[in-house]
Design a protein around this motif. Structure first.
Motif, PDB file in Angstrom:
ATOM      1  N   PHE A 875       0.853  -1.194   0.000  1.00 29.98           N
ATOM      2  CA  PHE A 875       0.000   0.000   0.000  1.00 29.98           C
ATOM      3  C   PHE A 875       0.886   1.240   0.000  1.00 29.98           C
ATOM      4  O   PHE A 875       1.703   1.426   0.903  1.00 29.98           O
ATOM      5  N   GLU A 877      -0.162   4.344   0.271  1.00 28.60           N
ATOM      6  CA  GLU A 877      -0.628   5.322   1.259  1.00 28.60           C
ATOM      7  C   GLU A 877      -1.659   4.687   2.179  1.00 28.60           C
ATOM      8  O   GLU A 877      -2.306   3.710   1.819  1.00 28.60           O
ATOM      9  N   ASP A 880      -5.098   3.882   0.883  1.00 28.28           N
ATOM     10  CA  ASP A 880      -5.304   2.765  -0.051  1.00 28.28           C
ATOM     11  C   ASP A 880      -5.753   1.486   0.654  1.00 28.28           C
ATOM     12  O   ASP A 880      -6.284   0.582   0.015  1.00 28.28           O
ATOM     13  N   ARG A 884     -12.409  -3.722  -0.330  1.00 26.94           N
ATOM     14  CA  ARG A 884     -13.098  -3.549  -1.609  1.00 26.94           C
ATOM     15  C   ARG A 884     -13.930  -4.786  -1.901  1.00 26.94           C
ATOM     16  O   ARG A 884     -13.538  -5.906  -1.576  1.00 26.94           O
ATOM     17  N   GLY A 911      -0.577   2.340   5.097  1.00 22.01           N
ATOM     18  CA  GLY A 911       0.436   2.490   4.064  1.00 22.01           C
ATOM     19  C   GLY A 911       1.706   1.750   4.443  1.00 22.01           C
ATOM     20  O   GLY A 911       2.085   1.735   5.612  1.00 22.01           O
ATOM     21  N   GLN A 999       4.770   7.822   3.126  1.00 22.78           N
ATOM     22  CA  GLN A 999       3.537   7.849   2.349  1.00 22.78           C
ATOM     23  C   GLN A 999       3.844   8.137   0.889  1.00 22.78           C
ATOM     24  O   GLN A 999       4.629   9.034   0.591  1.00 22.78           O
TER      25      GLN A 999
END
Lengths: 1105, 568
Positions: A875, A877, A880, A884, A911, A999
């Motif tokens: 990831f 950041e 993210d 989902r 992240g 990040q």
């Protein structure tokens, strides 16, 4: 003393009787002569001149001297002189009575080149003692490893010699340490809980590999019977693969069979061979590691991330800013010099290895007696310090013809080896509990902090003459005090594994009537292994009153296998049209093993390493197992017109491992061979087609459980309460445990072209194993977690191809040979609901759920599949890391914000964390997101070699390859875990330099955060392609001219240079892609930092007198 | 000629030998005689075999105590920890892969008990020295111990299989359907009633056991009649809180009403308190010696404690999991719990709120956290750590490894019997008698009876007797926390009280649990979260382990865990 006198008298009397007997035969005179060769008329030195009787009985023999002269006393009537020398045709010359001079001219033998005999393939005999068939008559699937192909290899064991040489036989080193064993799989893994190891038969002595090492797992690495045979003594290696060929050996051959015979004495020839090999070996390139400076930065960064993550990361949350003060480059600190180094620990614990191997053999004999004696000694020093191997072998074979129809044969072999494995003793983790755990010095060196000092330091940072072992006042946050300096650990601790192996075989062969024989043989094998370990106080620097100061342990195991067989065989030939051969075999096999082990601490001094020097024992263990098999086998072989062949065998075996109701198994086989090339209508091809056969076989074989009397319900001591010991049942009475059954179809085509200058064999097999022996998990409400049972089925299907082509046959000779095999393994029946975790996670124990790789068995997948998460990057950041759904839309939480993706509901990803594929789209990375991510089985494998010779030079090349297998690079998993490791702050690979740091960073390497597992969970990130092509052997041999040899009193001499494992082409990121495929489900194809197979350079001198 | 004859003879001999060798051993070879192992054939021949098998069962019960503790205590509000496994239970963040969800150790014990139960009669039949009376003792002990295991399971899971058949061969069916927790509890109750006339009146104390303050470990560490009384009292009390509702719902038919069950609970608690044999009498320890209940333990007050005895024959003792957990602060008191637990003692001496209770500071707990492994706020649970009352909790007063390291796991003490009585009598609206029972426990905790008593409301019988049913229940919950806190009881208590309140005040019943947890964590903002977690009664019970669900398809996961519930 008195007895000695009597014996002397008897011996003297016997000699007198013999000489009287000889004298009674009649005239005696001296015969002299010169032996020369044909075109050059050169005297032949060392030729055998043998006196025989007219009916072929050997009386005595002499060698010719440097000028080819011989002198022999004729002591028999109608003498025949038998003259032979390698490279020339044998001659039989009748001597007239009273003839005193006989010069002999030897004719060169065209079949012989440079001292190497060419085997006539058409008449190759199998080493099968049961039907004694020619190879061209058999319908079973066998492969032989051609000894002449591998004679130049400096292999340390038979297994190593066989590697890549036989089709369908996969051989993989368990480790690169000298003396380590190899895993052998013939046509794939056939069993889950039973053994998949082939049966090894050495000179008629069957070994059960799984039994021998059963009690002491640590010893399996050097306990293989194949380890105990000197490669120089091997005459033939035959590999039996299908049910039809193994049936006669009983059910033990269900996983295939490796049949080894050692060299026996030859009639009328006395030879002395001396062979010496010296080699130097180097480990392949290492995984690059962080330097001490980089590791310090890495740790401080990890500490920061851990504190940012708060208390969820465990113990590190309460660290203040002054943690890791030692690593903050403060030269005013007393311990500054201890923590500011760039130590290459791996370099310190590795070295250049060498080995030296010497063998001497003496072989010879006459008509009645033939003998072979050989002895060898090898000494090895491995590439990791502390690993050594020494082996002494001796082999004695004697054949004696008692009468024309009665032969006695015996073989005796002995081997003694000691393996040094210093530093492989476990590290002591805690003050109470398990005292040790096996460790690997190389793995330890890779993980040991690079910033730590090797030696104690003085006030200005100079090394002192003592190893630095982290002290309690230093170690807490830096490194667990129970992980010691790898160098001092390996130097101080000691471990020695000792093996003694003895085997003997006696057989009598009696031809009762013409065509009917009875063979009776008894073989016995004993082996004994011991393992002795010691951790002196210098290695641990522990206090004297500590529980584990001067820890010592010793274990010993014995095994014995007795085998008795009677074979009644007959052979009937009717007008050369019908040939019927058959036999009845009875076999009794009894095996027994026992072991004892003990460990103790606090021996009186660091020099007192014996268990007896201790006054505080820790544990005692021991066990005994025995079992028996009883078999009756009938087989029949019928050949019509040399082209229609039927062969059938029925084997009925009873095993003591099963209960009375399931004890006996019957395993029939049938095999057919059709020699198309023998048909009259194929006459047109006679010029170029020497052999074309279609072969089919079908049959069943069985497999037993590993443990002694597995069906019996055993009780043992179980815990204690109120000072009394309890006894309870260990297992259920397994009344329904039965034979694991395999059925095999085998199809093959054999082709020989141009008088067998080109031979090829192609095979297809289909093997289905049902009633698999397996430990099936039970509901714990039964009080047991698993039980041994028959469940599921497994198939192995595959192709094999082998070829041999003599391309050039002139002065420049060139031949190419090779083999190729593809095996497909698949669990064909294993209902979905019974997916089972056989032995838990492989790399991490329970408690850290989902961090290792589960060992699963799943229908439709191959045995040896890897399961885990799909790694999809890192990831970039915090934002993210959200859950989902299947369409890729962000899922919302109850309060309307984006739902965080969690690790097993216990941690929200941010992240820098690893992205795992959320397969079920529930927003939780859990057990249910694990899927198939790899397979330890190779798609295909094999070897290809070339032999080129010109004049006295020979160049042998051999490549070995394996394609399409996956490896779990557990060594890399540890070195990229970035979580501090199972211990505290282990060193990492240089690849972590590209880790996520802030990040927005886009990388494939997660951030460092200690005391966590979610970024280093078992995923396909560490699953790599293990395909490789290896130049296994590159050998250049020079045969020293025979003329020169003759001058210095030898018959032959050769010098070989060999580069072994010179080149490996692979994409594998670990040290070496040759990773063990044994060790059971969940351990196949896992690279745990074990020593890589080294590259070695060898020089070999072979002399024949 | 002669040679030929000799050869012929030897050939025949050879042949005979071969034939003989084949025939020989054919039977014995396949029936291995495992001389140095105990097999089923060797076992169950003497009384000693049965005794040893029962020892193995007790050993396995020893192995269950951590689960008993985690299930019975940690869901409640009293304790705190920074150790992941424990923290997840406090936070009610349970899932089916956690080891705490596994019941395998308990079924391991049940299976070992079943084995003894199945084979003991066979051994008795062949061993002349094995008296019928001894067999009855054994059978009673087995049933009672097994019932205790099922009682724990029934309080932990919504349903669990009931197995009483011994696991002997692979021909049996091991896929057993689950039984509803209430039915399971009832089966355990009936088992205990069956065991009661069989079990030993008391285990004899060894002749040479002369420590006047202590009883022999066998007396307290094995099942005897008072243990069965105590179990019955507890099981009747637990069942009583639900029996009426269940009978009303006609889900499960239980013979009896809650009033009858409360009476039984009271009666059996009485039987345990008043029990007396030549080896033991049962009664409360005096207040100033309260810590002796835990160190050295096995006092008159102890009814049943799983014993961890230092084993003198090996270097390392069987000290149990409690040693590591408590001594090093792996589990500590929740900081806010003291003001709650001991608030009744607040009065004139507010600055030393708990000094008046013998069970308070320095005995039950230490105010400062001083465990070497602890990184959480909270107080060391001194009752499992100390060997002497000492406010400072100095290291010399802690148990030390190798000397006094064992911590027995107490299942029942006489104090709890009084509290069971009080709870049952309160429900029967016999509040005055209930107050008497409660005061037995309270009064002994006050160091000197003198002047403190008269001006303290909580020690005045009439004040307690005039409370309402619900007020008295709160009083009881507080008292149970003070007396039995951290002893593996709290979560079961909360569930029992909440279930009971379902009958009288369904709307607030769940707040018996929720309020206490929220208050202990002193975080009102988290109340909605806790409401969400604990509003479903299913959530009060543990999930069934994934392994078990996989291996027994007849099991159903507790609905609370089988749906995805992931509010963070």
């Amino acid at each position: 003393m008195k007895q000695f006198k009597y014996i002397s008298c008897i011996v003297v009397a016997l000699f007198c009787a013999l000489s009287l007997n000889v004298q009674a035969q009649g005239g005696r005179w001296i015969l002299k002569g010169v032996v020369t060769d044909s075109p050059d008329n050169f005297p032949v030195m060392g030729a055998s001149v043998i006196l025989e009787t007219s009916n072929g009985r050997n009386v005595k023999g002499v060698p010719t001297d440097m000028d080819g002269n011989y002198m022999i006393e004729i002591t028999v009537n109608d003498p025949v002189l038998h003259v032979k020398y390698i490279g020339y045709k044998e001659q039989f010359i009748k001597i007239k009575k009273g003839e005193t001079v006989k010069n002999i001219v030897l004719q060169p033998d065209v079949k012989v080149l440079a001292g190497i005999e060419v085997v006539e393939k058409a008449n190759e005999k199998t080493t099968d003692p049961y039907l004694g068939l020619d190879k061209r008559m058999t319908a079973a699937s066998t492969t032989s490893v051609k000894i002449e192909d591998i004679a130049a290899s400096p292999a340390s064991s038979v297994t190593e010699m066989m590697q890549g040489r036989a089709s369908g036989v996969q051989i993989v080193a368990t480790s690169g340490d000298p003396g380590s064993a190899y895993t052998i799989r013939i046509r794939g893994n056939n069993s889950i809980n039973g053994s998949s190891d082939p049966l090894i038969v050495i000179d008629g002595v069957p070994y059960d590999v799984s039994l021998n090492g059963a009690n002491i797992n640590d010893l399996t690495s050097s306990h293989s019977p194949l380890q105990n045979v000197n490669p120089a003594d091997i005459a033939t290696i035959e590999i039996l693969k299908d049910a039809a060929s193994t049936a006669i050996y009983g059910t033990k051959g269900a996983n295939g069979l490796v049949l080894i015979t050692t060299k026996r004495g030859n009639k009328n020839e006395k030879t002395v061979n001396f062979n010496s090999t010296f080699s130097i070996s180097q480990a392949p390139t290492e995984i690059p590691l962080l330097s001490g400076n980089s590791q310090k930065t890495f740790i401080l960064e990890g500490d920061q991330h851990s504190r940012d993550a708060g208390s969820t990361s465990g113990g590190s949350s309460n660290m203040d800013n002054l943690t890791y003060r030692q690593l903050r480059d403060d030269p005013n600190r007393d311990d500054f010099y201890y923590y500011n180094n760039n130590t290459d620990w791996v370099d310190l614990v590795t070295r250049t290895g060498y080995s030296w191997n010497n063998n001497v053999s003496l072989r010879g004999g006459g008509n009645t007696t033939r003998y072979s004696f050989s002895t060898g000694y090898r000494t090895d020093r491995g590439t990791v310090i502390g690993s050594t191997y020494n082996q002494f072998t001796a082999n004695f074979n004697l054949d004696y013809n008692i009468a024309n129809n009665l032969t006695f044969k015996s073989s005796i072999g002995y081997s003694r080896s000691t393996s040094g494995r210093d530093g492989t003793l476990g590290i002591i983790f805690s003050s109470v509990g398990d005292p040790y755990d096996d460790v690997n010095p190389l793995g330890l060196a890779r993980q040991y902090p690079a910033f730590l000092s090797v030696y104690e330091k003085d006030a200005v940072g100079n090394d002192l003459d003592a190893y630095y072992i982290p002290r309690p006042e230093h170690d807490n946050v830096i490194y667990s005090r129970y992980y010691y300096n790898p160098l001092s650990w390996t130097k101080y601790t000691s471990r020695e594994i000792l093996n003694n192996d003895f085997r003997s075989n006696v057989s009598i062969d009696w031809e009762i009537f013409k065509g009917i024989r009875l063979t009776s043989l008894v073989s016995v094998a004993f082996s004994n292994s011991g393992d002795q370990r010691f951790i002196p106080s210098e290695a641990t620097n522990r206090d004297w009153d500590d529980h584990y100061v001067n820890y010592t342990s010793k274990s010993n195991s014995n095994s014995q296998v007795i085998n008795q067989e009677n074979i009644l065989s007959f052979k009937k030939t009717v007008k050369d049209i019908h040939i019927i051969t058959g036999n009845l075999v009875s076999r009794i096999r009894y095996d027994r093993n026992s072991s004892i082990g003990m460990s103790a601490t606090n021996t009186g001094s660091p020099f007192a390493s014996g268990v007896d020097a201790s006054n505080r024992w820790l544990s005692l263990s021991g066990g005994e197992g025995h079992g028996g098999n009883l078999s009756g086998i009938a087989s029949l072989h019928y050949s019509l017109l040399d082209r229609y062949i039927v062969q059938t065998t029925v084997n009925r075996t009873g095993s003591s491992k099963f209960g009375p109701a399931q004890r006996w198994g019957t395993f029939p086989t049938i095999a057919l061979r059709y020699r198309l090339s023998g048909e009259p209508f194929m006459a047109f091809s006679n010029d170029w087609l020497s052999e074309l056969s279609l072969i089919y076989s079908y049959g069943f074989s069985g497999n037993e459980p590993r443990s002694t009397a597995a069906y019996i319900s055993r009780y043992s001591q179980s815990g204690s309460y109120l000072g009394e010991y309890g006894i309870t049942a260990n297992n259920l009475l397994l009344s329904s445990l039965r034979w694991e059954k395999s059925r095999t179809h085998n199809y093959s085509v054999q082709l020989g072209l141009f008088k067998d200058r080109i031979t090829m064999k192609a095979e297809y097999y289909d093997k289905l194993t049902t009633d698999l022996l397996t430990n099936r998990v039970m509901p714990s409400t039964s009080g047991y977690t698993k039980r041994e049972t028959n469940f599921g089925s497994l198939s192995n299907k595959g192709y094999e191809l082998e070829f041999n082509a003599e391309i050039l046959k002139s002065k420049l000779r060139w031949s190419v040979y090779g083999n190729f095999a593809a095996n497909r393994n698949k669990i064909t029946y294993w209902p979905e609901e019974l997916i089972q975790n056989v032995d838990g996670d492989i790399t991490w124990s329970a408690g850290n759920e989902n961090t290792g790789y589960p060992a699963l068995i799943r229908e439709g997948d191959p045995l040896g599949s890897f399961y885990g998460f799909k790694f999809k990057g890192v990831f970039a950041e915090d934002a993210d890391a959200v859950a989902r759904d299947a369409q890729g839309n962000v899922m919302l939480d109850l309060d309307g914000t984006a739902k965080k993706l969690t690790w097993n509901r216990s941690y929200n990803f941010t992240g820098g964390d690893a992205i795992y594929d959320d397969l079920n789209h529930d927003g939780i990375i859990s057990n249910r997101d694990r899927t198939l991510i790899g397979d330890a089985n190779a798609d295909f494998f094999g070897g290809i070699g070339s032999k080129l010779s010109w004049n006295r030079w020979r160049l042998d090349l051999f490549f070995q390859f394996q394609v399409g297998n996956d490896i779990i690079n557990a060594a890399r998993k540890d070195l990229e875990a970035q979580n501090g490791g199972t211990n505290s702050n282990v060193n990492q690979a240089q690849s972590v330099m590209r880790r996520w740091r802030k990040q927005g960073d886009v990388t494939d390497m997660p951030r460092v955060i200690f005391a966590t597992h979610y970024n280093s969970a078992g995923s396909d990130k560490y699953v790599e392609d293990g395909s490789y092509l290896r130049l296994k052997s590159l050998a250049l041999t020079y045969d020293i001219s025979q003329n020169f040899c003759k001058k210095i009193g030898m018959r032959n001499a050769s010098l070989t240079f060999n580069a072994y494992n010179l080149l490996t082409v692979t994409n594998y990121k670990g040290q070496d892609p040759e990773i063990s495929i044994g060790g059971g489900i969940g351990n196949m194809g896992v690279d745990n930092s074990r020593t890589a197979v080294p590259r070695s350079y060898t020089i070999n001198l072979a002399l024949t007198f | 000629m002669i040679m030929n004859t000799i050869f012929k003879i030897s050939k025949i001999k050879l042949f005979l030998f071969a034939a003989l060798a084949t025939g020989m051993g054919s039977c014995s070879l396949l029936d291995p005689n495992l001389d140095n192992e105990i097999t089923l054939d060797d076992m169950w021949k003497k009384k000693e075999d049965v005794d040893k098998a029962l020892v193995a069962a007790y050993d396995q019960v020893q192995g269950c105590t951590q689960r008993f503790y985690e299930w019975g205590e940690l869901g409640g509000e009293l304790l705190n920890s920074d150790q992941g496994g424990y923290r997840d239970i406090f936070n009610h963040e349970l899932n089916e892969t956690m080891s705490v969800a596994s019941w395998s150790s308990v079924y391991g014990a049940i299976s070992k008990i079943n084995l003894v139960y199945a084979y003991a009669p066979a051994a008795q039949a062949v061993d002349a020295t094995f008296k019928m009376e001894d067999l009855e003792y054994l059978m009673g002990e087995c049933i009672a111990l097994r019932s205790m295991c099922y009682f724990y399971l029934a309080r932990t899971y919504l349903e669990a299989p009931y197995v009483e058949e011994a696991s002997l061969t692979d021909l049996q069916n091991y896929i057993v359907p689950p039984m509803d927790r209430y039915k399971l509890m009832d089966t355990a109750r009936l088992g205990l009633l069956k065991a009661l006339p069989l079990v030993r009146a008391s285990w004899p104390s060894p002749d040479n056991f002369s420590d006047p303050a202590m009883r022999a470990p066998t007396v307290k560490g094995r099942i005897s009649k008072p243990v069965v009384y105590a179990l019955l009292a507890d099981i009747y009390l637990t069942m009583a809180s639900e029996v009426d509702n269940l009978n009303l719902a006609k889900k499960i038919k239980i013979n009896g009403t809650s009033a009858e069950f409360y009476e039984k609970a009271n009666a059996y608690a009485d039987s345990a308190i008043n029990y007396k044999t030549q080896y033991d009498t049962y009664g409360l320890t005096s207040g100033d010696r309260w810590l002796t209940n835990f160190y050295p333990g096995n006092v008159n007050e102890t009814i049943f404690a799983i014993q961890y005895v230092r084993n003198t024959t090996t270097s390392f003792a069987d000290i149990g999991w409690m040693w590591d957990t408590f001594r090093d602060g792996g589990l500590v008191w929740q900081p806010n719990v003291f003001t709650e637990t001991y608030k009744q003692w607040q009065g004139e001496k507010r600055d030393q709120p708990v000094d008046d209770d013998e069970r308070g500071k320095g005995i039950s707990f230490l105010l400062s956290s001083s465990g070497s492994n602890s990184t959480v706020n909270g107080s060391i649970i001194w009752k499992f750590v100390g060997i002497r009352e000492d406010e400072q909790g100095a290291d010399e007063n802690r148990r030390t490894i190798g000397v006094n390291d064992a911590i027995n796991f107490t299942i029942y003490r006489v104090a709890e019997m009084y509290l069971i009585k009080a709870e049952a009598l309160n429900c029967l609206d016999l509040r005055s008698e209930a107050a008497d029972a409660l005061l037995k426990v309270r009064e002994r905790a006050v160091p000197s009876i003198s002047d403190l008593r008269t001006d303290r409301e909580f020690l005045v019988q009439s004040a307690l007797a005039s409370k309402t049913l619900v007020e008295f229940e709160d009083e009881l919950l507080a008292e149970r926390a003070a007396e039995l806190g951290a002893e593996g009881k709290r979560w079961f208590d909360l569930v029992r009280f909440a279930k009971r309140r379902m009958n009288t005040d369904p709307g607030n019943a769940k707040y018996v649990i929720i309020d206490r947890i929220v208050e202990a964590r002193s975080n009102q903002t988290q109340k909605p979260k806790w409401e969400a977690k604990l509003f479903r009664e299913d959530s009060w019970f543990f999930p069934i382990s994934r392994t078990e669900l996989d291996n027994n398809k007849l099991l159903k996961q507790n609905a609370y865990y089988s749906t995805d519930f992931s509010v963070k």
